[in-house]
Write an enzyme that holds these catalytic residues in place. Structure first.
Site, PDB file in Angstrom:
ATOM      1  N   LYS A  80       2.747   4.356  -8.975  1.00  0.00           N
ATOM      2  CA  LYS A  80       2.022   4.074  -7.717  1.00  0.00           C
ATOM      3  C   LYS A  80       0.857   5.034  -7.473  1.00  0.00           C
ATOM      4  CE  LYS A  80       5.942   1.988  -5.297  1.00  0.00           C
ATOM      5  NZ  LYS A  80       6.668   1.904  -4.022  1.00  0.00           N
ATOM      6  N   ASP A 116       4.194  -1.217   1.864  1.00  0.00           N
ATOM      7  CA  ASP A 116       5.531  -0.757   2.267  1.00  0.00           C
ATOM      8  C   ASP A 116       5.632  -0.524   3.777  1.00  0.00           C
ATOM      9  OD1 ASP A 116       6.643  -0.819  -0.252  1.00  0.00           O
ATOM     10  OD2 ASP A 116       6.091   1.233  -0.732  1.00  0.00           O
TER      11      ASP A 116
END
Ligand code: ATR
Length: 292
Positions: A80, A116
């Site tokens: 990420k 998220d």
């Protein structure tokens, strides 16, 4: 969970569109089940695959991405941060969280965001409407990557996150990065921080597959506190089970996983999907090792 028709598209997904999830390892990733469910449900001609990319191959993978034939991808551990560095354009939320989990091509450029935080909020909005009516102190357990998204999300809704972490330096880094009333505490302070918390969020790996004890006496919590866990295996963690036994409102972590997938699907396949009961049942069956 609601079941409603898909909303109008924000882009036109072309037939044969391909997307994927990259990670190392990637076998455990559940996003192929989620996107596969939506592709079937909406009768779309597209595919979503798992692609294992080793850490030493990640830079080359992103360099070749424009020629890969993929419209975009999801990014999971440990890539990420590399995804953030590889993007030509990054949405502010991803920059603030320091990680990209959703990529797409736009005008030949690699673009990225982090969904998220949005997934965390959408889960609470759907499952516990009104949860943010009276924002106040929120106790966040943990200071890893997931905590960054949760803290960012809570600040958007006016909460003051109080982060308790075993490694207090990590909590301090996070509080420093976000400001906005965010405070860092050692792990041992968590019990004392509970009494006025409107919200308790576990972002640590404690409780995953039933391993590890958060070690909180929830009798110290406000009666109207909401307790949520980003661990979703098992669906009802020991923390949520304990909270429910004291009559506290609880929200499990599966909804965050499902909702964080929505923006990527919409970008790549051109249609905003719905998180419905069928999707949830499909993933619950997988978690429980049952056929759907
Ligand atoms: P993620 O990206 O999923 O948040 P992570 O960055 O590895 O994963 O963070 C895991 C979190 O769980 C951290 O806050 C970690 O605490 P440390 O920063 O002190 O390592 C926390 N954690 C893991 N095991 C723990 C344990 N046994 N007790 C307390 N906290 C724990």
């Amino acid at each position: 969970m609601t079941s409603s028709p898909a909303s109008p598209s924000m882009s036109d997904g072309k037939p044969g569109t391909r997307a994927c999830v990259i990670g190392w390892p990637v076998d455990h990733a559940r996003s192929p089940l989620i996107h596969g469910y939506w592709l079937d449900r909406y009768g779309l001609d597209g595919t979503y695959e798992r692609v294992a990319v080793a850490p030493e191959e990640i830079d080359a993978f992103f360099r070749r991405f424009p020629d890969s034939g993929y419209a975009g991808c999801n990014v999971t551990v440990p890539h990420k941060e590399a995804a953030l560095a590889a993007c030509a354009e990054v949405e502010p939320v991803a920059r603030a969280i320091g990680a990209v989990n959703t990529l797409w091509m736009d005008g030949g450029k690699l673009c990225g965001t982090n969904t998220d935080a949005l997934g965390f909020l959408a889960n609470l909005d759907e499952t516990a409407p009104g949860w943010d009516n009276e924002p106040g102190p929120a106790l966040v357990l943990g200071a890893g990557g997931a905590a960054r998204a949760v803290v960012w999300a809570l600040i958007q809704r006016g909460f003051q996150p109080k982060i308790a972490n075993r490694n207090v330096a990590r909590a301090e880094d996070l509080a420093h990065a976000f400001g906005g009333g965010t405070e860092a505490y050692p792990w041992e302070a968590r019990q004392a921080l509970l009494w006025d918390a409107r919200l308790l969020v576990n972002t640590t790996s404690l409780g995953m597959k039933g391993v590890g004890d958060i070690g909180l006496d929830l009798r110290g919590a406000r009666g109207d506190a909401l307790v949520t866990d980003i661990v979703y295996v098992p669906l009802v963690t020991d923390l949520l089970d304990l909270a429910a036994s004291y009559g506290l409102r609880t929200v499990d972590g599966l909804g965050m996983l499902l909702h964080q997938a929505v923006p990527g699907f919409e970008r790549w396949f051109g249609l905003r999907p719905t998180v419905d009961a069928g999707l949830r049942a499909r993933i619950v069956a997988d978690i429980e090792g049952r056929a759907p």
